[in-house]
Scaffold this motif. Sequence first.
Motif, PDB file in Angstrom:
ATOM      1  N   ILE A 112       0.855  -1.185   0.000  1.00  6.83           N
ATOM      2  CA  ILE A 112       0.000   0.000   0.000  1.00  6.83           C
ATOM      3  C   ILE A 112       0.891   1.234   0.000  1.00  6.83           C
ATOM      4  N   GLU A 113       0.653   2.150  -0.938  1.00  4.41           N
ATOM      5  CA  GLU A 113       1.476   3.341  -1.060  1.00  4.41           C
ATOM      6  C   GLU A 113       0.614   4.590  -1.168  1.00  4.41           C
ATOM      7  N   ASN A 114       1.076   5.673  -0.519  1.00  7.68           N
ATOM      8  CA  ASN A 114       0.482   7.014  -0.664  1.00  7.68           C
ATOM      9  C   ASN A 114      -1.043   6.991  -0.556  1.00  7.68           C
ATOM     10  N   SER A 115      -1.540   6.390   0.492  1.00  3.74           N
ATOM     11  CA  SER A 115      -2.982   6.259   0.673  1.00  3.74           C
ATOM     12  C   SER A 115      -3.413   6.936   1.972  1.00  3.74           C
ATOM     13  N   THR A 136       6.199   7.205   3.192  1.00  2.01           N
ATOM     14  CA  THR A 136       7.645   7.143   2.941  1.00  2.01           C
ATOM     15  C   THR A 136       8.082   5.754   2.480  1.00  2.01           C
ATOM     16  N   THR A 137       7.512   4.725   3.088  1.00  2.00           N
ATOM     17  CA  THR A 137       7.825   3.345   2.723  1.00  2.00           C
ATOM     18  C   THR A 137       6.514   2.592   2.559  1.00  2.00           C
ATOM     19  N   ASN A 165       3.282  10.466  11.755  1.00  2.00           N
ATOM     20  CA  ASN A 165       2.800  11.855  11.755  1.00  2.00           C
ATOM     21  C   ASN A 165       1.270  11.937  11.739  1.00  2.00           C
ATOM     22  N   LEU A 166       0.679  11.346  12.767  1.00  2.00           N
ATOM     23  CA  LEU A 166      -0.769  11.378  12.930  1.00  2.00           C
ATOM     24  C   LEU A 166      -1.124  12.434  13.971  1.00  2.00           C
TER      25      LEU A 166
END
Length: 511
Positions: A112-115, A136-137, A165-166
């Motif tokens: 899963i990326e950029n979601s 980032t990963t 970063n939540l």
Amino acid sequence: MRRHSFFILLAVLLTFIALPTVPLHIALFLTNTPASFSSALWRGYGYLEIRGIQYGEAIQVKALAVKIDPSLFLGRISEVRLYGAEGWLSRFETHSAPSKYSLPLRIARLLIENSTLQLDNLGPGIPPTPLRLGDTTPLLFTDVRLGPQPSGESNSELQSATIENLTFYSPNDALAPVLSFSRIDIAFTWEGLTHKKLQSLCLTTPTVYLGDDLFAFVDRIQSSSLPSNQTDGPFSIEDFRLNDGRLSVSIYGQPVLQLPVHFAAEQKNLQLRDFTEIQLATTFTVPPSNLDYPAYDLSVMNLRGNLYFSLGQDGKGKRSDNIVPTLFADRLTCHGLTAEKLSVSVTVSAEGIFARASAGLGGGSLDGGLSLLFKPDLPWSAWSSISEMESRVVTDALSPSSFRLSSRVDALVNVSAQGKEIRGGYGTMSFHHGGRLQIPSVDKVAQRIPPDWSWLKQGSARAALSFIRDYGFESGEIRAVYQPPGGRLTLNLRGPEGKRDITLNWHPPGS
């Protein structure tokens, strides 16, 4: 292309995998919810890419890439890659009815990326919180199983997920942070999730913003939660850890002061009905540390303590909203002045911040307090009292060459203000056991007497200066009052050498 699109339904899995605190509605993938996509094309050998996926109102996906090979005919997919997905947590609640045509499926690798998962049902008025996934990963999950599984077959391979970063914001101000996490690490198994179990949960560098917005946030969260007797059993965490927690004072919705306190927690086999119960089931400690601030000539030795959260209902069902850090230190040194056995207790509630402190100073005791109210004009007051302190400890540290006062002292100081504006203050210092006052700097003043003065005027000036240069007294008092825009300081000493009465009035220029 609109109903039961197999690859489209796979996309929704990411939102529940990356947030194990949400029930894992795996049956969502085989429902009758309308789904659509804009295009599909082959990318390289064996990869099918589907773009512009829309699954009802709950989720939209920029692109989904599926590796197609012969294992698909056995109900297995080698790899699925998901890009740019966005889901809304509140909308999944209306898409939980499974289809009667469910089939078992296994995904060997899910990336899963950029979601983003929008946490938009936290409570009335709370701004949606974007939960970023794979920024980032890419998040990697293995052996993902969907649909009914063969009896007796478990899925116990350990999985992990990281959220970075939540930040959660106030229901009263969408720009006012109340709680943030630098990093959240979760370890789990698919089998464990179905039984509401996590192997581990680690919170790194969480920051609690102390202010009225924090308590408004907690109230809204709990007002939207089910009563404990309506939940379906506790959530179990085998290993819970909190590292490098921080506290920041927030005024008018913005952090203004980060406290020099870091807290931590560890707990095995943590049982929770909801995650607000962490405060009741875990002990938060301030690990021992030494603080050094050379720029301020300030150091603290062996700072340690505890942090108590009481938000919402306590274990007995009683309502109590406050956070109480309790700190201890062996020694605090500032500009050569040393206080020992320091103790500080701070209570932060929806009404304001209330603090008490005590220490040993100069052979006597020091006590103090602070009250700051969360009102528009930000009123606050502070006080300090000293009992049986040797005053020379203070004067030798702060002004040894210009002013020395040797006596056992009792003192009281009180200040009131609104925001940055001091509204008034007063102080008293009593010398009940006598002492000695020395002002060596008088010699320098005497050297500056103008030579063109008459001998009578010069003599009178030198006599007046010697009058206060070195004086032993039996009793005395200093009183100071500040009432804007001016103030007054009065010194009254009594002894065998006579009286010493000095009054100083201060007024700003032009007043």
